[in-house]
Enzyme design. Structure first.
Site, PDB file in Angstrom:
ATOM      1  N   THR A  93      63.419  17.300  56.264  1.00 58.92           N
ATOM      2  CA  THR A  93      63.984  16.137  55.563  1.00 58.92           C
ATOM      3  C   THR A  93      63.599  16.107  54.084  1.00 58.92           C
ATOM      4  O   THR A  93      64.086  15.275  53.334  1.00 58.92           O
ATOM      5  CB  THR A  93      63.494  14.823  56.226  1.00 58.92           C
ATOM      6  OG1 THR A  93      62.044  14.850  56.207  1.00 58.92           O
ATOM      7  CG2 THR A  93      63.993  14.718  57.663  1.00 58.92           C
ATOM      8  N   HIS A 144      63.948  24.311  36.604  1.00 65.41           N
ATOM      9  CA  HIS A 144      62.799  24.499  35.709  1.00 65.41           C
ATOM     10  C   HIS A 144      63.205  25.415  34.548  1.00 65.41           C
ATOM     11  O   HIS A 144      63.935  26.393  34.753  1.00 65.41           O
ATOM     12  CB  HIS A 144      61.646  25.158  36.454  1.00 65.41           C
ATOM     13  CG  HIS A 144      60.974  24.298  37.480  1.00 65.41           C
ATOM     14  ND1 HIS A 144      61.186  22.947  37.625  1.00 65.41           N
ATOM     15  CD2 HIS A 144      60.080  24.646  38.439  1.00 65.41           C
ATOM     16  CE1 HIS A 144      60.438  22.486  38.625  1.00 65.41           C
ATOM     17  NE2 HIS A 144      59.759  23.485  39.144  1.00 65.41           N
ATOM     18  N   GLN A 188      59.532  21.291  33.620  1.00 63.99           N
ATOM     19  CA  GLN A 188      59.854  21.314  35.038  1.00 63.99           C
ATOM     20  C   GLN A 188      60.642  20.108  35.517  1.00 63.99           C
ATOM     21  O   GLN A 188      60.326  18.959  35.186  1.00 63.99           O
ATOM     22  CB  GLN A 188      58.576  21.506  35.868  1.00 63.99           C
ATOM     23  CG  GLN A 188      57.903  22.823  35.520  1.00 63.99           C
ATOM     24  CD  GLN A 188      56.735  23.218  36.403  1.00 63.99           C
ATOM     25  OE1 GLN A 188      55.817  23.867  35.927  1.00 63.99           O
ATOM     26  NE2 GLN A 188      56.768  22.870  37.675  1.00 63.99           N
ATOM     27  N   CYS A 244      57.482  27.622  42.781  1.00 63.19           N
ATOM     28  CA  CYS A 244      58.818  27.733  42.162  1.00 63.19           C
ATOM     29  C   CYS A 244      58.747  28.237  40.723  1.00 63.19           C
ATOM     30  O   CYS A 244      59.493  29.146  40.329  1.00 63.19           O
ATOM     31  CB  CYS A 244      59.554  26.415  42.231  1.00 63.19           C
ATOM     32  SG  CYS A 244      58.557  24.995  41.825  1.00 63.19           S
TER      33      CYS A 244
HETATM   34  C1  2RA Z   1      56.414  21.411  41.066  1.00 62.64           C
HETATM   35  N1  2RA Z   1      56.081  23.790  41.449  1.00 62.64           N
HETATM   36  O1  2RA Z   1      57.411  21.702  40.403  1.00 62.64           O
HETATM   37  C2  2RA Z   1      55.718  22.458  41.904  1.00 62.64           C
HETATM   38  C3  2RA Z   1      55.951  22.258  43.365  1.00 62.64           C
HETATM   39  N2  2RA Z   1      57.281  22.263  43.735  1.00 62.64           N
HETATM   40  O2  2RA Z   1      55.916  20.278  41.118  1.00 62.64           O
END
Ligand code: 2RA
Length: 331
Positions: free
Chosen positions: A9, A234, A153, A126
């Site tokens: 989910t 990102h 990000q 990621c």
């Molecule tokens: C973030 N890489 O972007 C970490 C976990 N997804 O917060």
């Protein structure tokens, strides 16, 4: 093939289901797993309804593959139980990534490290996956000495509650604050928690995971990870110092010839990677390729990818496909 999706989910879990459907993996039985509060609820997968179950029920169904995206605590407690029960576990948390007993895999780079005996495989963070996808072909040709990376990000990396906080702020609505500050119209230099060396866990993941995936501890990596109010993916500003000389044509060719990389780089017509473009795509986009004239053998890049796809779900499903194609999975 029986496939469990643990954390079905969550944002990544939902993306894993989407990518599984897109990649047309032969699934006889899908086992969506979530916390007790979601047990019994239904999810749709390829136009079929599936009831969410808890971890023990999923374990008892003996899945062949278990794709975990439920955090480190659950991964540490349950990965080995699923593996002992015959599953290949592909875990998206940081639980196993830096454990030398387990492999940290970006298929285009190091899937060939995998053998039939690997039962728990770590999916990288990621922001690391998109970084190493660009670094690897360049490291192979010009040997990287040092990397300085600043990330921008997506809020989706924090999870559904942070996305909700941003949406509330944009609509001037009150709601749960995941971050101590507003996300809307802000840039927060704080992804994950601070460690005792003044870097965040996110920044240390970029440093440590990059070395492991590129199998080269000599590479110096320093990172600053920033959260911005963006949904699609990102972005990373990357400065690289190579051991060896290069010319930009060779750099472009090395990137262009690497599967999974797309160069978007023509400043004369304002072409460069952006999250609004990368969203929903599996490629890693590289642009703003230019020499760093301030040092010998220096290069700057701008790297963008959908953090929920190549940064998480797609990479995990690619690993699963590799295991199936190599007949490493009992079905
Ligand atoms: C973030 N890489 O972007 C970490 C976990 N997804 O917060």
């Amino acid at each position: 093939m029986k496939i469990a999706v643990v954390g079905a989910t969550g944002l990544v879990g939902q993306k894993i289901l989407q990518v599984l459907a897109e990649q047309n993996i032969e699934i006889d039985q899908l086992i969506p797993v979530a916390s007790e509060k979601s047990v019994g609820k239904e999810i749709k997968f390829k136009n079929e309804a599936y009831k969410i179950v808890n971890l023990q029920t999923a374990l008892d169904q003996k899945p062949n593959i278990a794709l975990f995206s439920a955090g480190g605590k659950i991964a540490l407690e349950w990965s080995q139980k699923f593996a002992a029960n015959g599953a290949k576990v592909i875990d998206n948390s940081s639980a196993w990534r830096m454990n030398s007993d387990y492999k940290l895999i970006v298929p285009e780079i190091n899937a060939d490290q995998l053998t039939k005996s690997d039962n728990i495989i770590a999916n990288p963070n990621c922001s690391t996956s998109q970084l190493v996808m660009a670094l690897y072909p360049l490291h192979q040709k010009f040997k990287i000495k040092r990397v300085i990376v600043s990330t921008y990000q997506s809020i989706t990396g924090t999870g559904v509650q942070a996305v909700q906080q941003l949406e509330n702020e944009m609509n001037n609505q009150k709601g749960k604050m995941v971050y101590p500050y507003p996300i809307h119209q802000n840039a927060i230099p704080h992804c994950d928690v601070f460690t005792d060396n003044d870097y965040t866990k996110e920044e240390m993941k970029l440093t440590n995971e990059t070395k492991k995936i590129l199998s080269d501890d000599s590479i110096q990596v320093v990172a600053t990870a920033v959260r911005i109010p963006v949904m699609g993916g990102h972005s990373e500003s990357v400065n690289i110092e190579f051991e060896n000389e290069f010319d930009l044509k060779e750099i472009r060719s090395a990137l262009n010839n690497f599967e999974g990389i797309k160069i978007l780089d023509n400043t004369s017509v304002n072409t460069y990677p952006m999250p609004i473009y990368a969203e929903g795509k599996d490629d890693v986009f590289v642009g703003r390729i230019r020499r760093d004239f301030s040092i010998k053998n220096g290069l700057n890049l701008w790297i963008v990818a959908d953090n929920l796809r190549k940064g998480a779900a797609t990479n995990a499903v690619q690993i699963a496909k590799y295991l199936i194609d190599q007949q490493f999975v009992k079905s």
